[in-house]
Design a protein around this motif. Structure first.
Motif, PDB file in Angstrom:
ATOM      1  N   GLU A  89      -0.514  -4.283   8.621  1.00 17.36           N
ATOM      2  CA  GLU A  89      -1.310  -5.415   9.077  1.00 17.36           C
ATOM      3  C   GLU A  89      -1.338  -5.500  10.597  1.00 17.36           C
ATOM      4  OE1 GLU A  89      -3.267  -7.356   7.440  1.00 17.36           O
ATOM      5  OE2 GLU A  89      -2.794  -6.353   5.553  1.00 17.36           O
ATOM      6  N   GLN A  90      -0.225  -5.175  11.253  1.00 11.14           N
ATOM      7  CA  GLN A  90      -0.189  -5.168  12.722  1.00 11.14           C
ATOM      8  C   GLN A  90      -1.142  -4.132  13.296  1.00 11.14           C
ATOM      9  OE1 GLN A  90       3.944  -4.570  13.668  1.00 11.14           O
ATOM     10  NE2 GLN A  90       4.552  -6.616  12.980  1.00 11.14           N
ATOM     11  N   ARG A  91      -1.209  -2.970  12.644  1.00 15.89           N
ATOM     12  CA  ARG A  91      -2.132  -1.938  13.132  1.00 15.89           C
ATOM     13  C   ARG A  91      -3.577  -2.419  12.976  1.00 15.89           C
ATOM     14  NH1 ARG A  91       2.060  -1.211  13.829  1.00 15.89           N
ATOM     15  NH2 ARG A  91       1.313  -2.099  15.786  1.00 15.89           N
ATOM     16  N   ARG A  92      -3.885  -3.087  11.868  1.00 12.84           N
ATOM     17  CA  ARG A  92      -5.236  -3.610  11.681  1.00 12.84           C
ATOM     18  C   ARG A  92      -5.572  -4.649  12.748  1.00 12.84           C
ATOM     19  NH1 ARG A  92      -4.670  -4.545   5.161  1.00 12.84           N
ATOM     20  NH2 ARG A  92      -5.056  -2.367   4.507  1.00 12.84           N
ATOM     21  N   ALA A  93      -4.574  -5.486  13.077  1.00  6.34           N
ATOM     22  CA  ALA A  93      -4.795  -6.510  14.092  1.00  6.34           C
ATOM     23  C   ALA A  93      -5.069  -5.893  15.462  1.00  6.34           C
ATOM     24  CB  ALA A  93      -3.579  -7.438  14.167  1.00  6.34           C
ATOM     25  N   GLU A  94      -4.593  -4.675  15.690  1.00  9.35           N
ATOM     26  CA  GLU A  94      -4.807  -3.985  16.958  1.00  9.35           C
ATOM     27  C   GLU A  94      -6.077  -3.139  16.943  1.00  9.35           C
ATOM     28  OE1 GLU A  94      -1.294  -1.782  17.785  1.00  9.35           O
ATOM     29  OE2 GLU A  94      -0.031  -3.555  18.017  1.00  9.35           O
ATOM     30  N   GLY A  95      -6.825  -3.228  15.844  1.00  8.68           N
ATOM     31  CA  GLY A  95      -8.087  -2.512  15.776  1.00  8.68           C
ATOM     32  C   GLY A  95      -8.042  -1.183  15.054  1.00  8.68           C
ATOM     33  N   TRP A  96      -6.866  -0.815  14.541  1.00  9.94           N
ATOM     34  CA  TRP A  96      -6.763   0.433  13.788  1.00  9.94           C
ATOM     35  C   TRP A  96      -7.526   0.317  12.468  1.00  9.94           C
ATOM     36  CZ3 TRP A  96      -2.158   4.140  13.739  1.00  9.94           C
ATOM     37  CH2 TRP A  96      -1.622   4.269  15.022  1.00  9.94           C
ATOM     38  N   ALA A  97      -7.926   1.460  11.943  1.00  6.74           N
ATOM     39  CA  ALA A  97      -8.330   1.541  10.548  1.00  6.74           C
ATOM     40  C   ALA A  97      -7.070   1.895   9.775  1.00  6.74           C
ATOM     41  CB  ALA A  97      -9.398   2.602  10.345  1.00  6.74           C
ATOM     42  N   ALA A  98      -6.567   0.953   9.006  1.00  5.26           N
ATOM     43  CA  ALA A  98      -5.316   1.158   8.271  1.00  5.26           C
ATOM     44  C   ALA A  98      -5.537   0.719   6.833  1.00  5.26           C
ATOM     45  CB  ALA A  98      -4.180   0.359   8.909  1.00  5.26           C
ATOM     46  N   ASP A  99      -5.890   1.685   5.991  1.00  2.00           N
ATOM     47  CA  ASP A  99      -6.195   1.390   4.597  1.00  2.00           C
ATOM     48  C   ASP A  99      -5.168   2.043   3.685  1.00  2.00           C
ATOM     49  OD1 ASP A  99      -8.573   0.076   5.377  1.00  2.00           O
ATOM     50  OD2 ASP A  99      -9.594   2.012   5.517  1.00  2.00           O
ATOM     51  N   VAL A 100      -4.670   1.276   2.730  1.00  2.00           N
ATOM     52  CA  VAL A 100      -3.712   1.762   1.741  1.00  2.00           C
ATOM     53  C   VAL A 100      -4.142   1.248   0.374  1.00  2.00           C
ATOM     54  CG1 VAL A 100      -1.318   1.741   0.967  1.00  2.00           C
ATOM     55  CG2 VAL A 100      -1.824   1.800   3.404  1.00  2.00           C
ATOM     56  N   GLY A 101      -4.279   2.174  -0.596  1.00  2.00           N
ATOM     57  CA  GLY A 101      -4.704   1.763  -1.929  1.00  2.00           C
ATOM     58  C   GLY A 101      -3.651   0.939  -2.634  1.00  2.00           C
ATOM     59  N   SER A 102      -2.415   1.403  -2.632  1.00  2.00           N
ATOM     60  CA  SER A 102      -1.318   0.674  -3.274  1.00  2.00           C
ATOM     61  C   SER A 102      -0.012   1.032  -2.598  1.00  2.00           C
ATOM     62  CB  SER A 102      -1.241   1.014  -4.768  1.00  2.00           C
ATOM     63  OG  SER A 102      -0.911   2.395  -4.954  1.00  2.00           O
ATOM     64  N   LEU A 103       0.968   0.153  -2.759  1.00  2.00           N
ATOM     65  CA  LEU A 103       2.307   0.337  -2.200  1.00  2.00           C
ATOM     66  C   LEU A 103       3.301  -0.120  -3.254  1.00  2.00           C
ATOM     67  CD1 LEU A 103       3.404  -0.753   1.398  1.00  2.00           C
ATOM     68  CD2 LEU A 103       4.934  -0.871  -0.555  1.00  2.00           C
ATOM     69  N   HIS A 104       4.151   0.805  -3.694  1.00  2.00           N
ATOM     70  CA  HIS A 104       5.082   0.491  -4.783  1.00  2.00           C
ATOM     71  C   HIS A 104       6.425   1.145  -4.520  1.00  2.00           C
ATOM     72  CE1 HIS A 104       6.655  -0.323  -8.760  1.00  2.00           C
ATOM     73  NE2 HIS A 104       6.905   0.967  -8.929  1.00  2.00           N
ATOM     74  N   THR A 105       7.499   0.377  -4.776  1.00  2.00           N
ATOM     75  CA  THR A 105       8.862   0.879  -4.588  1.00  2.00           C
ATOM     76  C   THR A 105       9.612   0.876  -5.911  1.00  2.00           C
ATOM     77  OG1 THR A 105       8.936   0.080  -2.304  1.00  2.00           O
ATOM     78  CG2 THR A 105      11.045   0.567  -3.347  1.00  2.00           C
ATOM     79  N   ALA A 106      10.222   2.024  -6.244  1.00  2.00           N
ATOM     80  CA  ALA A 106      11.048   2.159  -7.443  1.00  2.00           C
ATOM     81  C   ALA A 106      12.394   2.747  -7.014  1.00  2.00           C
ATOM     82  CB  ALA A 106      10.345   3.052  -8.465  1.00  2.00           C
ATOM     83  N   GLY A 107      13.176   3.215  -7.985  1.00  2.00           N
ATOM     84  CA  GLY A 107      14.436   3.867  -7.657  1.00  2.00           C
ATOM     85  C   GLY A 107      15.684   3.080  -7.981  1.00  2.00           C
TER      86      GLY A 107
END
Length: 270
Positions: free
Chosen positions: A35-53
């Motif tokens: 989100e910080q990168r987007r706020a700085e004007g970056w294109a920062a797209d992520v389909g999903s984020l998941h943590t297991a283990g």
């Protein structure tokens, strides 16, 4: 016996709580960085984020990534990226790359493919996440540019390690086997085609000082620039031709190296 069972249950509950808290913090930290990168004007797209283990690991998978820095014009796209770490050492991470991904610059895009590629990152336990040690290994790496050139490397290992006795200084190394030059580079270096198709080995070993540390701000802000290079070895073996260079240079604020590099070449006329 009952007391032992109670202790075990309390310990298990405490560990479950720790993993849940760490899992949440891990995902929130990555999401906040995006989100910080987007706020700085970056294109920062992520389909999903998941943590297991659970219970001993944090294995985080990000899918459909696209990161692009508008200031530099550099972008990277990949179908997934994995971060693997032990729950009690979250600052020591193994990054697993997909078999195919793309790196783009203002000059053009490069399609990257490989049989296997992974990086081990040992970061300092601090908010800036300074680099302590990094190792990147790969097999059967191929780079194919949209301009038409292609190059291959059979295997390779790149490493970086901070030098504790010197500020913002790192030991950098590379060892590559089976490098197939591009057609343009081959015409430049071997126009008579008297050398083999591949360069058998390439080695690099240098201690480099930078104007700032390599940490998370190196990605978020500006990249550190070298101020001094102590080159222990830069060598190549290509058939019967060999090359080796070593020396020391200081880098001026304008980016020009000043110093002395000694070169030894065998059968260089080829």
């Amino acid at each position: 016996m009952i007391r032992l069972i109670v202790i075990l249950l309390v310990g298990a509950l405490a560990w479950m709580t720790w993993w849940a808290v760490g899992h949440t913090a891990y995902e929130k930290g990555l999401s906040a960085w995006i989100e910080q990168r987007r706020a700085e004007g970056w294109a920062a797209d992520v389909g999903s984020l998941h943590t297991a283990g659970f219970p001993n690991r944090f294995d985080t998978t990000l899918t459909d990534l696209r990161l692009a820095d508008p200031e530099t014009g550099v972008a990277w796209t990949a179908p997934f990226l994995q971060f693997l770490s032990l729950a009690y050492k979250p600052h020591q991470v193994i990054a697993v790359l997909p078999e195919k991904h793309q790196f783009s610059t203002p000059v053009g895009a490069i399609d990257i493919s490989h049989k296997d590629a992974r990086a081990s990152l040992f970061l300092k336990a601090e908010t800036a996440l300074g680099l302590d040690q990094a190792i990147f290994v790969f097999e059967d790496l191929q780079l194919e540019a949209e301009e038409g050139w292609t190059t291959r490397l059979t295997s390779g290992r790149f490493a970086a390690e901070s030098v504790a006795a010197a500020e913002n200084t790192y030991r950098l190394g590379a060892d590559v086997a089976g490098f197939t030059p591009t057609i343009a580079l081959r015409r430049l270096l071997d126009p008579a085609r008297v050398l083999p198709e591949t360069v058998e080995s390439l080695r690099f070993d240098a201690t480099t000082a930078f104007d700032r540390p390599w940490d998370r701000f190196a990605i978020e802000d500006a990249r550190p620039q070298p101020t001094r290079i102590d080159l222990m070895e830069l060598s190549a073996r290509w058939g019967t031709a060999t090359f080796r260079a070593a020396g020391e240079v200081d880098v001026t604020e304008a980016g020009y190296p000043e110093g002395e590099i000694t070169i030894r070449a065998v059968e260089w006329r080829k």
